[in-house]
Motif scaffolding. Structure first.
Motif, PDB file in Angstrom:
ATOM      1  N   ASP A 244     -83.153  11.915 -73.675  1.00 47.57           N
ATOM      2  CA  ASP A 244     -82.453  11.359 -72.525  1.00 47.57           C
ATOM      3  C   ASP A 244     -83.451  11.255 -71.381  1.00 47.57           C
ATOM      4  OD1 ASP A 244     -80.936  10.780 -70.303  1.00 47.57           O
ATOM      5  OD2 ASP A 244     -79.248  12.029 -70.926  1.00 47.57           O
ATOM      6  N   LEU A 245     -83.905  10.039 -71.098  1.00 46.77           N
ATOM      7  CA  LEU A 245     -84.940   9.815 -70.095  1.00 46.77           C
ATOM      8  C   LEU A 245     -84.488  10.260 -68.717  1.00 46.77           C
ATOM      9  CD1 LEU A 245     -87.770   8.711 -69.636  1.00 46.77           C
ATOM     10  CD2 LEU A 245     -86.807   6.428 -69.399  1.00 46.77           C
ATOM     11  N   MET A 246     -83.233   9.952 -68.358  1.00 44.70           N
ATOM     12  CA  MET A 246     -82.719  10.339 -67.043  1.00 44.70           C
ATOM     13  C   MET A 246     -82.678  11.853 -66.893  1.00 44.70           C
ATOM     14  SD  MET A 246     -82.208   8.144 -64.738  1.00 44.70           S
ATOM     15  CE  MET A 246     -81.381   9.327 -63.701  1.00 44.70           C
ATOM     16  N   ALA A 247     -82.308  12.551 -67.964  1.00 44.22           N
ATOM     17  CA  ALA A 247     -82.260  14.016 -67.918  1.00 44.22           C
ATOM     18  C   ALA A 247     -83.651  14.596 -67.696  1.00 44.22           C
ATOM     19  CB  ALA A 247     -81.656  14.561 -69.207  1.00 44.22           C
ATOM     20  N   LEU A 249     -86.220  13.045 -66.252  1.00 47.10           N
ATOM     21  CA  LEU A 249     -86.647  12.713 -64.896  1.00 47.10           C
ATOM     22  C   LEU A 249     -85.999  13.648 -63.880  1.00 47.10           C
ATOM     23  CD1 LEU A 249     -86.500   8.811 -65.089  1.00 47.10           C
ATOM     24  CD2 LEU A 249     -88.560  10.173 -64.730  1.00 47.10           C
ATOM     25  N   GLN A 250     -84.689  13.875 -64.032  1.00 46.54           N
ATOM     26  CA  GLN A 250     -83.976  14.736 -63.086  1.00 46.54           C
ATOM     27  C   GLN A 250     -84.481  16.169 -63.157  1.00 46.54           C
ATOM     28  OE1 GLN A 250     -81.680  13.538 -60.744  1.00 46.54           O
ATOM     29  NE2 GLN A 250     -82.177  15.589 -59.943  1.00 46.54           N
ATOM     30  N   ALA A 251     -84.756  16.646 -64.377  1.00 40.78           N
ATOM     31  CA  ALA A 251     -85.282  18.007 -64.542  1.00 40.78           C
ATOM     32  C   ALA A 251     -86.654  18.126 -63.878  1.00 40.78           C
ATOM     33  CB  ALA A 251     -85.371  18.356 -66.028  1.00 40.78           C
ATOM     34  N   SER A 252     -87.457  17.071 -63.979  1.00 39.95           N
ATOM     35  CA  SER A 252     -88.782  17.070 -63.363  1.00 39.95           C
ATOM     36  C   SER A 252     -88.669  17.106 -61.845  1.00 39.95           C
ATOM     37  CB  SER A 252     -89.567  15.819 -63.792  1.00 39.95           C
ATOM     38  OG  SER A 252     -89.709  15.777 -65.185  1.00 39.95           O
TER      39      SER A 252
END
Length: 276
Positions: A244-247, A249-252
């Motif tokens: 999950d790319l969005m997950a 990115l958000q975690a980063s």
């Protein structure tokens, strides 16, 4: 600083006698290969597989393999003559360009340039002219039997020559396999990625970056030399294979957010308690 080349550089009718000095150095730790049984350094011998014997230096010639197994032998005297003829030529600036027009992929190796006897004023003139025009010089020079294309620019009040690759030495980006053609990212993913870049953006301070592997290797060598127990460094957190790319990115972004001081957190908690 060791002088590795002497000559002159010219632009128009201006001639500047100069010396070249290596601007960078390889700080890699060199490890020797030993015989495990007696710890003797190994020797690498030049052996001819056809004659089945070691070959002496005076028996070795250089050649160009124009097709598999077929060679054109080049005489050492001819090679030395060609090398001398080219190395005696002055470095001539053939063009002036903006450095922004040269992609970093072309850059190869850097050399400091210092003025030789009587070249101080002309050196200063070229340095000032490059600074005021915001241009760099493109020149040709022969170093170690290879004709190099080079950029001449100013770095911290010193002229620097940086050799650059010829276009045919840079491989085609189109040949890189599996590069996606189109953009299949969403606006939200792009916005989040840009936010992450903004949070990680800072000024470039070279001293901030260190070779962690080299430091750890030196510490291990010193520990072994002193007879101390070698302690492995703590493992770094590895990025997970998040589909999950969005997950991801958000975690980063969450991980790179500046942390609030503890005192500020306590004050905020006390304020909320009073209000309640």
């Amino acid at each position: 600083m060791h002088t590795m080349w002497k000559g002159s550089i010219s632009f128009g009718l201006v001639n500047i006698p100069i010396k070249l000095h290596a601007a960078t150095e390889d700080r890699d730790i060199k490890l020797r290969t030993l015989h495990n049984e007696c710890h003797t350094p190994l020797k690498y011998e030049k052996v001819c597989p056809s004659c089945d014997r070691e070959v002496k230096n005076e028996e070795i010639v250089r050649a160009y393999e124009y097709t598999k197994g077929k060679f054109v032998v080049l005489d050492n005297d001819d090679l030395e003559k060609l090398k001398k003829e080219n190395e005696e030529k002055a470095v001539e600036i053939i063009d002036f360009v903006k450095i922004e027009e040269i992609d970093p992929i072309y850059f190869n190796r850097s050399y400091f340039m210092s003025p030789h006897e009587g070249g101080g004023k002309a050196y200063s003139l070229l340095r000032r002219a490059l600074e005021d025009s915001k241009k760099v010089g493109l020149a040709k020079i022969v170093i170690r039997s290879k004709e190099q294309l080079a950029v001449i620019r100013v770095y911290e009040n010193t002229l620097v020559m940086e050799t650059i690759h010829y276009p045919d030495e840079v491989r085609k980006a189109n040949d890189v396999p599996n590069v996606p053609e189109g953009e299949n990212v969403t606006d939200r993913e792009l916005a989040t990625a840009i936010l992450l870049i903004d949070q990680l953006t800072t000024e470039f301070v070279p001293e901030k970056y260190t070779d962690d592997y080299r430091t750890a290797l030196l510490e291990m060598i010193e520990a072994k030399r002193a007879g101390r127990e070698v302690v492995a460094p703590a493992a770094k957190e590895q990025p997970s294979n998040v589909t999950d790319l969005m997950a991801a990115l958000q975690a980063s972004i969450d991980r790179t957010k500046p942390k609030k001081p503890v005192a500020a957190k306590k004050k905020a908690a006390a304020r909320k308690k009073k209000q309640a």
